[in-house]
Design an enzyme around this catalytic site. Structure first.
Site, PDB file in Angstrom:
ATOM      1  N   PRO A  10       0.384  -1.225  -0.003  1.00  0.00           N
ATOM      2  CA  PRO A  10      -0.316  -0.073   0.148  1.00  0.00           C
ATOM      3  C   PRO A  10       0.860   1.386   0.452  1.00  0.00           C
ATOM      4  O   PRO A  10       1.497   0.974   0.472  1.00  0.00           O
ATOM      5  CB  PRO A  10      -0.285  -0.080   1.358  1.00  0.00           C
ATOM      6  CG  PRO A  10      -0.347  -0.871   2.486  1.00  0.00           C
ATOM      7  CD  PRO A  10       0.428  -2.372   1.126  1.00  0.00           C
ATOM      8  N   ARG A  18       5.290  11.415  -3.182  1.00  0.00           N
ATOM      9  CA  ARG A  18       4.702  10.418  -1.854  1.00  0.00           C
ATOM     10  C   ARG A  18       5.820  10.825  -0.713  1.00  0.00           C
ATOM     11  O   ARG A  18       7.075  10.461  -0.557  1.00  0.00           O
ATOM     12  CB  ARG A  18       4.512   9.119  -0.953  1.00  0.00           C
ATOM     13  CG  ARG A  18       4.604   8.140   0.162  1.00  0.00           C
ATOM     14  CD  ARG A  18       3.891   6.895  -0.026  1.00  0.00           C
ATOM     15  NE  ARG A  18       4.022   6.936   0.775  1.00  0.00           N
ATOM     16  CZ  ARG A  18       4.353   5.258   1.993  1.00  0.00           C
ATOM     17  NH1 ARG A  18       4.735   4.218   0.854  1.00  0.00           N
ATOM     18  NH2 ARG A  18       4.871   5.097   3.482  1.00  0.00           N
TER      19      ARG A  18
HETATM   20  C1  DQA Z   1       8.558   0.987   3.433  1.00  0.00           C
HETATM   21  C2  DQA Z   1       8.152   0.918   5.243  1.00  0.00           C
HETATM   22  C3  DQA Z   1       7.456   1.211   5.662  1.00  0.00           C
HETATM   23  O1  DQA Z   1       7.317   1.135   6.677  1.00  0.00           O
HETATM   24  C4  DQA Z   1       6.516   2.118   5.236  1.00  0.00           C
HETATM   25  O2  DQA Z   1       5.184   1.238   6.220  1.00  0.00           O
HETATM   26  C5  DQA Z   1       6.445   2.222   3.275  1.00  0.00           C
HETATM   27  C6  DQA Z   1       7.462   1.844   2.422  1.00  0.00           C
HETATM   28  C7  DQA Z   1       9.842   1.604   3.080  1.00  0.00           C
HETATM   29  O3  DQA Z   1      10.490   0.519   1.519  1.00  0.00           O
HETATM   30  O4  DQA Z   1      10.533   1.749   3.333  1.00  0.00           O
HETATM   31  O5  DQA Z   1       5.000   2.518   2.847  1.00  0.00           O
HETATM   32  O6  DQA Z   1       7.797  -0.516   3.012  1.00  0.00           O
END
Ligand code: DQA
Length: 145
Positions: A10, A18
């Site tokens: 997600p 983002r």
């Molecule tokens: C993430 C780290 C996660 O904590 C976060 O919710 C994401 C991206 C990353 O790629 O750094 O959506 O998986």
């Protein structure tokens, strides 16, 4: 193996806009292009993204049914989805490689990100290296190709 599944959870569809200070300014099309260019001859990159937990779980079943290695960024599901963890465990218990990747380093961020319910059943974990986390995972799963 001729296909590597690269699964993204997600909010990763919003990469590029983002939180660019955390995730950079490149988007998933850029990631697909990077991995496709990095893949050895004969290896296809099948990169997907969903915000839907059930869809991500069903893609893991597809990996099992078609004997495909998986590179997965479970995004926020990493931190709490036991359902995703159990589906990911089906991949590794089938003898297939599943590499958990993160763009940022969750351990350097908020406390809730320090827990991964997926890591214990993953083949390995690569985090904090931007898109290179995926590229290094691809090197690993294709090393015998
Ligand atoms: C993430 C780290 C996660 O904590 C976060 O919710 C994401 C991206 C990353 O790629 O750094 O959506 O998986």
């Amino acid at each position: 193996m001729s296909t590597v599944l690269v699964l993204n959870g997600p909010n990763l569809g919003r990469l590029g806009s983002r939180e660019p200070d955390v995730y950079g300014s490149a988007n998933l099309d850029d990631l697909r292009a990077l991995l496709t260019a990095s893949a050895p001859d004969g290896v296809t990159i099948d990169l997907r993204q969903t915000d839907d937990e059930a869809e991500l779980i069903h893609w893991l079943y597809e990996a099992v049914d078609n004997s495909l290695p998986v590179i997965i960024n479970p995004a926020a599901f990493t931190h709490y989805s036991y359902a995703l963890r159990d589906a990911a465990a089906l991949v590794t218990t089938a003898g297939l490689e599943l590499i958990e990747v993160h763009i940022s380093n969750p351990h350097a961020r908020e406390t809730f990100r320090h827990t991964s319910v997926v890591s214990a059943i993953a083949t390995g974990v690569i985090a904090g290296l931007g898109f290179d986390s995926y590229r290094l995972a691809l090197d690993f799963v294709t090393r015998k190709h």
